[in-house]
Design an enzyme around this catalytic site. Structure first.
Site, short mmCIF file in Angstrom:
data_model
loop_
_atom_site.label_atom_id
_atom_site.label_comp_id
_atom_site.label_asym_id
_atom_site.label_seq_id
_atom_site.Cartn_x
_atom_site.Cartn_y
_atom_site.Cartn_z
CG HIS A 74 5.61 -9.05 8.09
ND1 HIS A 74 6.74 -8.07 7.52
CD2 HIS A 74 4.58 -8.31 8.15
CE1 HIS A 74 6.40 -6.92 7.38
NE2 HIS A 74 4.94 -6.90 7.90
CB SER A 80 -0.84 -0.12 1.07
OG SER A 80 -0.28 -0.08 2.54
CG HIS A 132 -0.98 -5.13 1.97
ND1 HIS A 132 -0.33 -5.09 3.10
CD2 HIS A 132 -0.97 -3.99 1.67
CE1 HIS A 132 0.15 -3.70 3.30
NE2 HIS A 132 -0.13 -3.14 2.24
NE ARG A 144 2.20 -3.73 12.26
CZ ARG A 144 2.06 -3.90 11.11
NH1 ARG A 144 1.62 -2.98 10.62
NH2 ARG A 144 2.29 -4.96 10.35
CG ASP A 147 -3.64 -7.89 8.90
OD1 ASP A 147 -4.06 -6.64 9.29
OD2 ASP A 147 -2.85 -7.79 8.02
#
Ligand code: CMX
Length: 440
Positions: free
Chosen positions: A318, A241, A271, A327, A373
């Site tokens: 990743h 992105s 993604h 995160r 995620d």
């Protein structure tokens, strides 16, 4: 000019002078080598971009202008009575390169409130799409409809000096960020809440107002949105992105066009769409196992089934990180504080105990640990936000902070059109035989 705009320009001027000197003195130094494998395998590990807003360390995770996520949680201003950082503060940090004080953060909140008007044709354009359209498609279509408002496109059409590109790009970036929560909330209420819309609350901060417009008035949900919007904002420049926004912007496509392009990349399952895939995968597991509280053994069997049917375990792995994503950890801490007994959240934690050794045992996965995620959906479901197809839109609203701050820097630093060299396999073979000098 506004206060933030002035400070950004002063910082960018100083950086421009510094980079000029740097290139004059060291411009011919080599920073790495590129192997044949790398050009066939997603260009992993090739350093080929400058992105000022954040830097990803494979072991430690993301740092925004040098600050880790725990640093941001300590050092960025909070909403009154809250514990989570205000994303306005992170935007200031990424754009200006300095931690803001409360007054500066309030200023950004007010600027975004003032710039938040969305013209009616944007809503009408979204309304013209069938209700079963994916929310990310509605979102990108909404952003494209908003492109009519681009200051940069208008100034360019009139004829603007290239030294001044940064100025209307900055205005577009601020307008876009200010308006995205309205567009996203409109899509959410249209698709899932019977088209019953909620007017913005001009007294709330950017993320708090977003939560409010989607219909979530609980203070701890607003806190979750502040954390969510902060941690998803940026992940250095090479992810799909960020890189796409930067690449399209390098053609001097305006910020609306560039951001929309980037968000089409975020909408891919490898993604940003992974956040919807994770919760979908957990719901399917619950259904197949006939329980909403699966044991670690049951989870392990289900993971093996996923892998042996040729699918990825969503939320794990990743391209750059080699440890648990900070995160993920920040969201786990939020879960422990606000919903420690929630069954779904506990399932996410059991998955965290179960998946990495299984992935590691396959011997081919470079990072068996969870990414951002893997956790986000379960926190949302706790508040009744079960419409998982919408989750990537939340990611997209947050990602605007990073990619727009970066785009301002791209234009202020005068970065040129991006155009790497590509080759064909036929030319590779000729080169290997010493018959092609194209790369020499
Ligand atoms: N489950 C099963 N297999 C996986 C896997 C996972 N979670 N992650 C990687 N692999 C596989 C790859 O498919 C690849 O297999 P093949 O060699 O058979 O093609 C192999 O392991 C090596 O992959 P890698 O080098 O470790 O990972 P990549 O850099 O190629 O890909 C990523 C990274 C994120 C696309 C991948 O780990 C993945 O598909 N994860 C699941 C989707 C996901 O969570 N994406 C979100 C990432 C964060 C974000 O951008 O939002």
């Amino acid at each position: 000019m506004g206060i933030i705009k002035d400070r950004f320009k002063a910082k960018a001027d100083a950086a421009n002078a510094e980079i000029k000197d740097l290139l004059k003195e060291h411009g011919t130094k080599k920073i790495g080598e590129v192997t044949l494998a790398q050009i066939y395998q997603g260009m992993r590990g090739i350093t080929g971009l400058v992105t000022e807003t954040s830097l990803l360390d494979a072991q430690e995770g993301i740092r925004f202008r040098g600050y880790s996520i725990p640093d941001l949680q300590k050092k960025l201003p909070k909403a009154h009575g809250g514990d989570e950082p205000l994303p306005e503060g992170l935007f200031h940090l990424m754009l200006v390169g300095e931690l803001p004080n409360e007054e500066e953060v309030n200023h950004i909140t007010n600027v975004w409130q003032r710039r938040s008007h969305v013209p009616n044709h944007v809503f009408a354009t979204i309304d013209s799409l069938p209700l079963n359209t994916h929310p990310m498609t509605m979102f990108v279509v909404g952003v494209m409809a908003l492109q009519t408002e681009s200051n940069f496109a208008k100034e360019y059409a009139k004829g603007i000096n290239k030294k001044d590109y940064w100025n209307p790009v900055y205005d577009d970036a601020m307008d876009l960020i200010a308006r995205l929560p309205r567009i996203a909330a409109y899509i959410y209420r249209r698709k899932y809440k019977n088209n019953e819309h909620i007017q913005p609350n001009g007294l709330l901060d950017w993320a708090g107002n977003f939560a409010h417009m989607m219909g979530y008035q609980d203070e701890s949900f607003k806190e979750l949105m502040r954390l969510y919007m902060t941690i998803h904002a940026d992940h250095e420049g090479g992810n799909v992105s960020a890189h796409t926004t930067h690449l399209v912007g390098s053609a001097l496509s305006d910020p609306f066009l560039s951001y929309a392009a980037g968000m089409n990349g975020l909408a891919g399952p490898l993604h940003g769409l992974a956040n919807q895939e994770v919760i979908k995968w957990i719901f399917e597991m619950q259904e197949q196992l006939g329980t909403d509280d699966p044991s670690k053994e049951q989870i392990a069997d289900y993971v093996q089934k996923t892998i042996s049917s040729g699918k990825v375990v969503p939320g794990y792995g990743h391209a750059v990180l080699r440890k648990t994503d900070p995160r993920f950890t920040a969201q786990m801490e939020f879960g422990k504080k606000h919903m420690a007994d929630d069954k779904l959240v506990n399932t996410v934690w059991k998955i965290y105990d179960t998946v990495p050794p299984i992935l590691q045992s396959l011997g081919k996965i470079k990072n068996p640990w969870p990414n951002v995620d893997a956790h986000s959906g379960a926190l949302l479901v706790h508040y009744g936000f079960v419409e998982y197809e919408f989750y990537t839109v939340l990611f997209a609203v947050s990602r605007a902070l990073g990619v727009m701050a970066s785009l301002c820097w791209d234009r202020a630093l005068g970065f040129p059109l991006e155009r790497p060299k590509s080759v064909t396999t036929a030319s590779v073979k000729l080169w290997l035989e010493g018959k092609d000098e194209i790369w020499e």
